[in-house]
Design a protein around this motif. Structure first.
Motif, PDB file in Angstrom:
ATOM      1  N   ALA A 202     -66.148 -41.981  26.827  1.00 17.30           N
ATOM      2  CA  ALA A 202     -66.406 -42.645  25.241  1.00 17.30           C
ATOM      3  C   ALA A 202     -65.390 -41.663  24.422  1.00 17.30           C
ATOM      4  CB  ALA A 202     -67.765 -42.457  24.569  1.00 17.30           C
ATOM      5  N   PHE A 203     -64.876 -41.763  23.246  1.00 12.45           N
ATOM      6  CA  PHE A 203     -64.171 -41.208  22.718  1.00 12.45           C
ATOM      7  C   PHE A 203     -65.646 -39.637  21.875  1.00 12.45           C
ATOM      8  CE2 PHE A 203     -63.071 -38.971  18.265  1.00 12.45           C
ATOM      9  CZ  PHE A 203     -61.726 -38.706  18.923  1.00 12.45           C
ATOM     10  N   SER A 204     -64.465 -38.667  22.046  1.00  9.73           N
ATOM     11  CA  SER A 204     -65.324 -37.563  21.739  1.00  9.73           C
ATOM     12  C   SER A 204     -64.763 -35.784  20.914  1.00  9.73           C
ATOM     13  CB  SER A 204     -65.819 -36.802  22.592  1.00  9.73           C
ATOM     14  OG  SER A 204     -66.637 -35.166  22.720  1.00  9.73           O
ATOM     15  N   VAL A 205     -65.342 -36.325  20.037  1.00  8.74           N
ATOM     16  CA  VAL A 205     -63.880 -34.874  19.031  1.00  8.74           C
ATOM     17  C   VAL A 205     -63.736 -33.634  19.646  1.00  8.74           C
ATOM     18  CG1 VAL A 205     -63.631 -33.824  17.047  1.00  8.74           C
ATOM     19  CG2 VAL A 205     -64.769 -36.665  17.130  1.00  8.74           C
ATOM     20  N   ARG A 206     -64.842 -33.611  20.237  1.00  9.82           N
ATOM     21  CA  ARG A 206     -65.423 -31.492  21.257  1.00  9.82           C
ATOM     22  C   ARG A 206     -63.996 -31.708  21.698  1.00  9.82           C
ATOM     23  NH1 ARG A 206     -67.728 -29.400  25.371  1.00  9.82           N
ATOM     24  NH2 ARG A 206     -68.376 -27.289  25.179  1.00  9.82           N
ATOM     25  N   THR A 207     -64.265 -32.704  22.948  1.00 11.25           N
ATOM     26  CA  THR A 207     -63.464 -33.042  24.117  1.00 11.25           C
ATOM     27  C   THR A 207     -62.070 -32.457  23.889  1.00 11.25           C
ATOM     28  OG1 THR A 207     -65.128 -34.052  25.623  1.00 11.25           O
ATOM     29  CG2 THR A 207     -62.823 -34.071  26.082  1.00 11.25           C
ATOM     30  N   LEU A 208     -61.697 -33.611  22.392  1.00 10.92           N
ATOM     31  CA  LEU A 208     -60.447 -33.385  22.039  1.00 10.92           C
ATOM     32  C   LEU A 208     -59.790 -32.526  21.440  1.00 10.92           C
ATOM     33  CD1 LEU A 208     -57.468 -35.266  21.398  1.00 10.92           C
ATOM     34  CD2 LEU A 208     -58.969 -36.440  19.144  1.00 10.92           C
ATOM     35  N   GLY A 209     -60.761 -32.089  20.852  1.00  7.66           N
ATOM     36  CA  GLY A 209     -60.740 -30.841  20.427  1.00  7.66           C
ATOM     37  C   GLY A 209     -60.074 -29.534  21.410  1.00  7.66           C
ATOM     38  N   VAL A 210     -61.048 -29.681  22.312  1.00 12.10           N
ATOM     39  CA  VAL A 210     -60.976 -28.294  23.841  1.00 12.10           C
ATOM     40  C   VAL A 210     -58.925 -28.306  24.220  1.00 12.10           C
ATOM     41  CG1 VAL A 210     -61.872 -28.064  26.025  1.00 12.10           C
ATOM     42  CG2 VAL A 210     -63.242 -28.296  24.217  1.00 12.10           C
ATOM     43  N   ALA A 211     -59.557 -29.547  24.668  1.00  8.56           N
ATOM     44  CA  ALA A 211     -58.180 -30.741  25.693  1.00  8.56           C
ATOM     45  C   ALA A 211     -56.647 -30.228  23.853  1.00  8.56           C
ATOM     46  CB  ALA A 211     -57.937 -32.070  25.617  1.00  8.56           C
ATOM     47  N   GLY A 212     -56.863 -29.770  22.954  1.00 13.86           N
ATOM     48  CA  GLY A 212     -55.551 -29.812  21.928  1.00 13.86           C
ATOM     49  C   GLY A 212     -55.755 -28.485  22.143  1.00 13.86           C
ATOM     50  N   LYS A 213     -56.472 -27.596  21.919  1.00 19.40           N
ATOM     51  CA  LYS A 213     -56.395 -26.097  22.275  1.00 19.40           C
ATOM     52  C   LYS A 213     -55.671 -25.729  23.535  1.00 19.40           C
ATOM     53  CE  LYS A 213     -59.288 -22.101  21.596  1.00 19.40           C
ATOM     54  NZ  LYS A 213     -60.552 -21.290  22.012  1.00 19.40           N
ATOM     55  N   ASP A 214     -55.913 -26.359  25.330  1.00 23.95           N
ATOM     56  CA  ASP A 214     -55.391 -25.783  25.850  1.00 23.95           C
ATOM     57  C   ASP A 214     -53.843 -26.506  25.552  1.00 23.95           C
ATOM     58  OD1 ASP A 214     -55.733 -24.485  28.092  1.00 23.95           O
ATOM     59  OD2 ASP A 214     -55.640 -26.686  30.027  1.00 23.95           O
ATOM     60  N   ALA A 215     -54.096 -27.373  25.206  1.00 21.31           N
ATOM     61  CA  ALA A 215     -52.578 -28.079  24.952  1.00 21.31           C
ATOM     62  C   ALA A 215     -51.615 -27.602  23.998  1.00 21.31           C
ATOM     63  CB  ALA A 215     -52.400 -29.442  25.362  1.00 21.31           C
ATOM     64  N   PHE A 216     -51.962 -26.907  23.479  1.00 24.43           N
ATOM     65  CA  PHE A 216     -51.247 -26.543  21.480  1.00 24.43           C
ATOM     66  C   PHE A 216     -50.161 -25.996  22.008  1.00 24.43           C
ATOM     67  CE2 PHE A 216     -50.742 -24.064  18.533  1.00 24.43           C
ATOM     68  CZ  PHE A 216     -50.140 -24.436  17.729  1.00 24.43           C
ATOM     69  N   LEU A 217     -50.238 -24.937  22.791  1.00 30.52           N
ATOM     70  CA  LEU A 217     -48.368 -24.027  23.057  1.00 30.52           C
ATOM     71  C   LEU A 217     -47.425 -24.953  23.885  1.00 30.52           C
ATOM     72  CD1 LEU A 217     -49.652 -20.329  23.894  1.00 30.52           C
ATOM     73  CD2 LEU A 217     -48.747 -21.448  21.781  1.00 30.52           C
ATOM     74  N   PRO A 218     -47.551 -26.216  24.972  1.00 28.69           N
ATOM     75  CA  PRO A 218     -47.499 -27.075  25.921  1.00 28.69           C
ATOM     76  C   PRO A 218     -46.381 -28.087  24.482  1.00 28.69           C
ATOM     77  CG  PRO A 218     -48.478 -26.665  26.246  1.00 28.69           C
ATOM     78  CD  PRO A 218     -49.305 -25.902  25.663  1.00 28.69           C
ATOM     79  N   LEU A 219     -47.689 -27.961  23.316  1.00 24.16           N
ATOM     80  CA  LEU A 219     -47.022 -29.300  22.489  1.00 24.16           C
ATOM     81  C   LEU A 219     -45.989 -29.117  21.295  1.00 24.16           C
ATOM     82  CD1 LEU A 219     -50.757 -31.107  21.659  1.00 24.16           C
ATOM     83  CD2 LEU A 219     -48.863 -31.784  22.728  1.00 24.16           C
ATOM     84  N   LEU A 220     -45.991 -27.682  21.120  1.00 23.19           N
ATOM     85  CA  LEU A 220     -44.929 -27.435  20.513  1.00 23.19           C
ATOM     86  C   LEU A 220     -43.545 -27.485  20.541  1.00 23.19           C
ATOM     87  CD1 LEU A 220     -46.872 -23.676  19.277  1.00 23.19           C
ATOM     88  CD2 LEU A 220     -46.663 -25.881  17.983  1.00 23.19           C
ATOM     89  N   THR A 221     -43.268 -27.546  21.987  1.00 23.39           N
ATOM     90  CA  THR A 221     -42.016 -27.393  22.121  1.00 23.39           C
ATOM     91  C   THR A 221     -41.362 -28.484  21.804  1.00 23.39           C
ATOM     92  OG1 THR A 221     -42.631 -27.252  24.247  1.00 23.39           O
ATOM     93  CG2 THR A 221     -40.800 -28.130  24.219  1.00 23.39           C
ATOM     94  N   PRO A 222     -42.011 -30.030  21.305  1.00 22.90           N
ATOM     95  CA  PRO A 222     -41.122 -30.848  20.944  1.00 22.90           C
ATOM     96  C   PRO A 222     -41.041 -30.693  19.062  1.00 22.90           C
ATOM     97  CG  PRO A 222     -42.963 -31.945  22.145  1.00 22.90           C
ATOM     98  CD  PRO A 222     -43.298 -30.768  22.289  1.00 22.90           C
ATOM     99  N   ALA A 223     -41.713 -29.824  18.710  1.00 20.25           N
ATOM    100  CA  ALA A 223     -41.920 -29.469  17.855  1.00 20.25           C
ATOM    101  C   ALA A 223     -40.525 -28.454  17.128  1.00 20.25           C
ATOM    102  CB  ALA A 223     -42.693 -29.194  17.163  1.00 20.25           C
TER     103      ALA A 223
END
Length: 425
Positions: A202-223
């Motif tokens: 199921a969709f979980s805001v908490r899980t998305l937040g944790v995964a987003g925090k962990d991947a935040f720096l790599p996700l900045l690469t396209p930006a």
């Protein structure tokens, strides 16, 4: 006579399995000798062909992709995509597409996507009970998004050969790349309903937040890459250097997953891949020079226009040619050979060179999924342990949404031209 013999030698060498660079170089040398031109002409044109500041982006984007794969960044991207879209029916299929869209903004190469993310994606889908043919097919198809969404190695080479702004090409690829993702996700939803594939939780805001925090720096690469180019902070070539520097920072300083041994392997892989690409570009330069000297492009344009002057019909004929060539020839070689011939025809009928670049590259990406060359299929066969023939069969249904997007772009050029017009014109 010399030109005809050059094409015969080229065809025989390619059919015989000779490397593309060898086939291009040898056939060009045959022409020079028959026409009585000094062989040193070949060396001059090869050097001029690779003597381009823009081509410096090639090794850096290749190295950035390798660093992403070895620095543990691909796993973080996959985990974030899983938290973001895994709750949809056929969840891991959507995750596969979403991860490729994110990774596309970092590497710009389909083979890097298939080799890096492919191993993670196929294993996760198998463990979750997905059919192997579906896992391999969607992984192969989604990897083609990489060279469409910026940055893109094929678009850099197209820009160099066609003398088109790399920034405009990068901007033009964004909407088509997202359209490819939407089309593939529709295909995943159809498979999920037909085969009753599960949601990945199921969709979980908490899980998305944790995964987003962990991947935040790599996700900045396209930006960093796209934002830097769009704002004029650096050129596309300098953006490639920035991507490498950022990937090194993440792997060596932040995550500490990049050892000296890994860095040495990445460097050697980059050198090997770059040398192969530039050798093809160099030998294709002399081949293209011979075609230009013989006014081959003008002859082709006159021949095509003698059949019809309908621009859409001519574009479809050109795309059919590119698709056939893409089945037998590696992307870089196909671009360097076809663009000097197709570009004059396209401009004659009023096709924007930027629009042409997007549909040619997308067409050649489809060629990566078709035998006998099919580089993505060979990579996935290796990482998945599935026979090449089975990879071909698994991928065939996923060609349908990709071809549909290609036809949509051919008939609606505004989809690729709207953003570059907004930003640059």
């Amino acid at each position: 006579m010399g030109l005809a013999l050059m094409f015969i030698v080229l065809a025989l060498l390619l059919i015989g399995g000779a490397p593309v660079a060898v086939a291009l170089g040898a056939s060009s040398l045959v022409y020079l000798l028959i026409e009585g031109l000094p062989p040193v002409t070949m060396l001059h044109n090869m050097v001029n062909g690779i003597n381009s500041f823009t081509l410096l982006a090639v090794p850096f984007f290749i190295m950035a992709g390798h660093l992403m794969n070895t620095g543990g960044i691909t796993q973080r991207i996959f985990t974030f995509a899983r938290a973001m879209v895994g709750w949809l029916p056929g969840g891991l299929g959507h995750v596969n597409v979403g991860a490729s869209v994110i990774f596309a903004g970092m590497s710009g190469a389909a083979v890097a996507d298939a080799g890096g993310l492919g191993n993670i994606e196929i294993k996760a889908m198998r463990d979750a009970g997905y059919d192997t043919d579906f896992a391999v097919g969607i992984t192969a198809a989604s990897s083609t998004i990489g060279p469409i969404i910026p940055p893109s190695l094929p678009l850099v080479l197209y820009g160099v050969i066609a003398s088109v702004s790399i920034g405009q090409l990068f901007a033009a690829g964004l909407i088509p790349g997202l359209l490819m993702a939407v089309a593939l996700m529709i295909m995943v939803a159809w498979y999920a309903k037909r085969r009753n594939y599960p949601r990945d939780g199921a969709f979980s805001v908490r899980t998305l937040g944790v995964a987003g925090k962990d991947a935040f720096l790599p996700l900045l690469t396209p930006a960093i890459i796209i934002g830097g180019i769009a704002t004029g902070v650096f050129t596309p070539t300098e953006a490639a250097v920035a991507a490498v520097a950022y990937a090194l920072f993440l792997g060596a300083v932040v995550y500490r997953t990049l050892s000296w041994r890994h860095l040495l392997r990445v460097t050697m892989d980059t050198i090997e891949t770059t040398a192969a690409i530039l050798l093809i570009v160099g030998t294709a330069a002399i081949f293209a020079w011979i075609l230009t000297a013989n006014q081959s492009a003008q002859h082709v344009a006159s021949f095509v226009l003698s059949f019809t002057d309908n621009p859409y019909l001519i574009l479809l004929m050109m795309m059919l040619l590119v698709l056939v060539v893409g089945c037998f020839m590696e992307t870089i070689a196909a671009i360097t050979i076809l663009v000097p011939v197709l570009l004059p025809v396209a401009t004659t009928i009023g096709v924007d060179p930027v629009h042409l670049g997007i549909i040619v590259v997308l067409n050649l990406m489809i060629g990566l999924l078709t035998p006998p060359v099919g580089m993505v299929l060979y990579v996935l066969s290796r990482v998945s342990g599935v026979r090449f023939e089975d990879c071909v069969r698994a991928t065939l249904p996923f060609l349908v949404p990709l071809l549909a997007v290609l036809l949509l772009l051919v008939f609606v050029p505004e989809l690729s031209l709207w953003l570059p017009t907004l930003l640059y014109r």
